[in-house]
Design an enzyme around this catalytic site. Sequence first.
Site, short mmCIF file in Angstrom:
data_model
loop_
_atom_site.label_atom_id
_atom_site.label_comp_id
_atom_site.label_asym_id
_atom_site.label_seq_id
_atom_site.Cartn_x
_atom_site.Cartn_y
_atom_site.Cartn_z
N GLY A 1 0.81 -1.22 0.00
CA GLY A 1 0.00 0.00 0.00
C GLY A 1 0.84 1.26 0.00
O GLY A 1 1.75 1.45 -0.80
N GLY A 2 0.54 2.15 0.94
CA GLY A 2 1.25 3.42 1.03
C GLY A 2 2.74 3.25 1.25
O GLY A 2 3.54 4.13 0.89
N GLY B 1 19.43 7.40 -34.59
CA GLY B 1 18.80 8.28 -33.61
C GLY B 1 19.51 8.21 -32.27
O GLY B 1 19.54 9.19 -31.52
N ALA B 2 20.08 7.05 -31.97
CA ALA B 2 20.76 6.90 -30.69
C ALA B 2 21.97 7.84 -30.59
O ALA B 2 22.33 8.28 -29.49
CB ALA B 2 21.19 5.45 -30.49
C1 HXC Z 1 -2.82 -2.89 10.80
C2 HXC Z 1 -1.30 -4.49 10.29
C3 HXC Z 1 -1.25 -4.06 8.95
C4 HXC Z 1 -2.05 -2.95 8.58
C5 HXC Z 1 0.10 -5.71 9.15
N1 HXC Z 1 -0.46 -5.53 10.37
N2 HXC Z 1 -0.38 -4.82 8.26
N3 HXC Z 1 -2.07 -3.92 11.19
N4 HXC Z 1 -2.82 -2.40 9.53
N5 HXC Z 1 -2.05 -2.45 7.35
C6 HXC Z 1 -0.19 -6.27 11.59
C7 HXC Z 1 -0.76 -7.68 11.53
O1 HXC Z 1 -2.09 -7.67 11.92
C8 HXC Z 1 0.15 -8.39 12.51
O2 HXC Z 1 -0.28 -8.10 13.80
C9 HXC Z 1 1.49 -7.71 12.34
O3 HXC Z 1 1.21 -6.46 11.72
C10 HXC Z 1 2.44 -8.48 11.44
O4 HXC Z 1 1.73 -8.81 10.23
P1 HXC Z 1 1.71 -10.28 9.62
O5 HXC Z 1 0.61 -10.31 8.63
O6 HXC Z 1 1.70 -11.30 10.72
O7 HXC Z 1 3.14 -10.32 8.93
P2 HXC Z 1 3.55 -10.97 7.54
O8 HXC Z 1 2.97 -12.34 7.41
O9 HXC Z 1 5.03 -10.82 7.46
O10 HXC Z 1 2.87 -10.06 6.41
C11 HXC Z 1 3.15 -8.69 6.29
C12 HXC Z 1 2.19 -8.04 5.28
C13 HXC Z 1 0.73 -8.37 5.66
C14 HXC Z 1 2.50 -8.58 3.87
C15 HXC Z 1 2.50 -6.54 5.29
O11 HXC Z 1 0.55 -8.10 7.07
C16 HXC Z 1 -0.27 -7.60 4.88
O12 HXC Z 1 -0.59 -7.96 3.74
N6 HXC Z 1 -0.84 -6.56 5.53
C17 HXC Z 1 -1.89 -5.75 4.93
C18 HXC Z 1 -1.35 -4.93 3.78
C19 HXC Z 1 -2.37 -3.97 3.25
O13 HXC Z 1 -3.27 -4.36 2.47
N7 HXC Z 1 -2.34 -2.72 3.76
C20 HXC Z 1 -3.29 -1.64 3.47
C21 HXC Z 1 -2.83 -1.01 2.18
S1 HXC Z 1 -3.81 0.35 1.73
P3 HXC Z 1 -0.27 -9.23 14.97
O14 HXC Z 1 -0.78 -8.51 16.18
O15 HXC Z 1 -1.15 -10.34 14.51
O16 HXC Z 1 1.17 -9.64 15.06
C22 HXC Z 1 -2.81 1.66 1.86
C23 HXC Z 1 -3.39 2.92 1.32
C24 HXC Z 1 -2.40 3.87 0.80
O17 HXC Z 1 -1.74 1.61 2.33
C25 HXC Z 1 -2.80 4.46 -0.51
C26 HXC Z 1 -2.01 3.94 -1.68
C27 HXC Z 1 -2.18 4.75 -2.93
#
Ligand code: HXC
Length: 510
Positions: free
Chosen positions: A169-170, A404-405
């Site tokens: 994401g961000g 051109g290069a």
């Molecule tokens: C809250 C989060 C989180 C998030 C991870 N965690 N991402 N908590 N918000 N976005 C927390 C998990 O719940 C977990 O907590 C701990 O962090 C570790 O994550 P895991 O999933 O256990 O780790 P891992 O297996 O290594 O995977 C990491 C990851 C995955 C690939 C980053 O967590 C993931 O896919 N997270 C979501 C990514 C996502 O979709 N984010 C939102 C994007 S939107 P616990 O307590 O269980 O240990 C965005 C908008 C911006 O960013 C705009 C863009 C233009």
Amino acid sequence: MKDILDRLETRRQEARLGGGKARIEAQHKRGKLTARERIELLLDKGSFEELDMFVEHRSNDFGMEKTKVPGDGVVTGWGTVNGRAVYLFSKDFTVFGGSLSETHAQKIMKVQDMAMRARAPIIGLFDAGGARIQEGVAALGGYGEVFKRNVIASGVIPQISVIMGPCAGGDVYSPAMTDFIFMVRDTSYMFVTGPDVVKTVTNEVVTAEELGGASIHTTKSGVADGAFENDVECILQMRRLIDFLPANNESGVPDWPTQDPHDRIDESLDTLIPDNPNKPYDIKELIAKVVDEGDFFEIAPTHAKNIVTGFGRIAGRTVGFVANQPMVLAGVLDSDASRKAARFVRFCDAFNIPIVTFVDVPGFLPGTAQEYNGLIKHGAKLLFAYSQATVPLVTVITRKAFGGAYDVMASKHVGGDLNYAWPTAQIAVMGAKGAVEIIFRADIGDKDKIAARTKEYEDRFLSPFVAAERGYIDDVIMPHSTRRRLARALAMLKNKHVEMPARKHDNLPV
Ligand code: HXC
């Protein structure tokens, strides 16, 4: 009084523990350092000044009010790298996966604003899952504010992103708007959405490495500019990179002491070009032999390897190098090479870093694969970037400069200040075989005639002298004196000043 002081120390200790001992251990088990350990390595010893250590999130949804961690998943502040000021933020994966809350965003915005006011580089160390899901739009808003600041700072202060864990994401979009992205092999990933979401939405089953590992982003996609074996090597290389970079767009390049004489002659360069014009040689050997102490920091070494980009120094001052690489696809310009070099040229131009271009290019890569992929637009990016550059441009044609290069690669016509050629240079619309087959098509069946025509074409065009007779080449130089000639040219051009016409901004063919 002692109690009060002790309380401060206790609160600091609490904050330093981030998500707690167990999560720190898990971080280490994955082969990763913690956010604070990374900062310690990046900055000069004892120089880190932390900000906002006690900031906590303000969310009350999903039971979040019970899980407040001081610092809220990001360590921010400033310090020095070899005595030069830098600002930084380091995401703490042990706290909510480093995800960004409203207050976490405010901490990052604060250092972004401070870096801009101080006109000093900013470095982001990323190990984080994007917007904090529990906060919803408050987190999205926070990211929007960070993105906007990334863009306002672009071209004013260098922004470096280091990806040191799974990022989504961000935490990939903000890096994408900075100047450079580096990754750590096997422990860092970049994707807009992770493998689980990919499976849900598209049914595609893919591993994190296949989706967004360093192996993908430093080769196929070109999103990242380099990858390193582990956190320690990565951070030490970032210190090296920072030494090359200006503090901002007005500071000029840093000036480091050097023991390497600017007029050092290198006789071995006289035999670098093979007798057979179709035989490759390594252009990096030339770069290594002209820069101070052979020290070259390559940008994107494993993506579009047919062009080499990176920083070196001549007479102690940073120079950006762009060079066709005859070892890969004969140094041809294709879409990826054009985009890679265009972005590098624009970085150098934005930050007033002079550019040295080494040319050995047989042309643009023909074919449907390239045309369908938009070669015309991508090639135009490089042409645009060089034509727009107002920094000193010094060009050396070592061998082929075809079609051109020739124009694109910092030729005199698009703004080259000093254009040199080695005696081995061949400057023409195309190579002899292709040229003769087109202009003497009627003679194709007659081997002797074709051989004579080819010889005639080679004698007439495959040298630097036709271009030199017109003044398109300022001088034909001895390969062994290349460093001396470059050093003199760059010294002469140090105060180059060119004004472009006033406009809101140009319209780069993106
Ligand atoms: C809250 C989060 C989180 C998030 C991870 N965690 N991402 N908590 N918000 N976005 C927390 C998990 O719940 C977990 O907590 C701990 O962090 C570790 O994550 P895991 O999933 O256990 O780790 P891992 O297996 O290594 O995977 C990491 C990851 C995955 C690939 C980053 O967590 C993931 O896919 N997270 C979501 C990514 C996502 O979709 N984010 C939102 C994007 S939107 P616990 O307590 O269980 O240990 C965005 C908008 C911006 O960013 C705009 C863009 C233009």
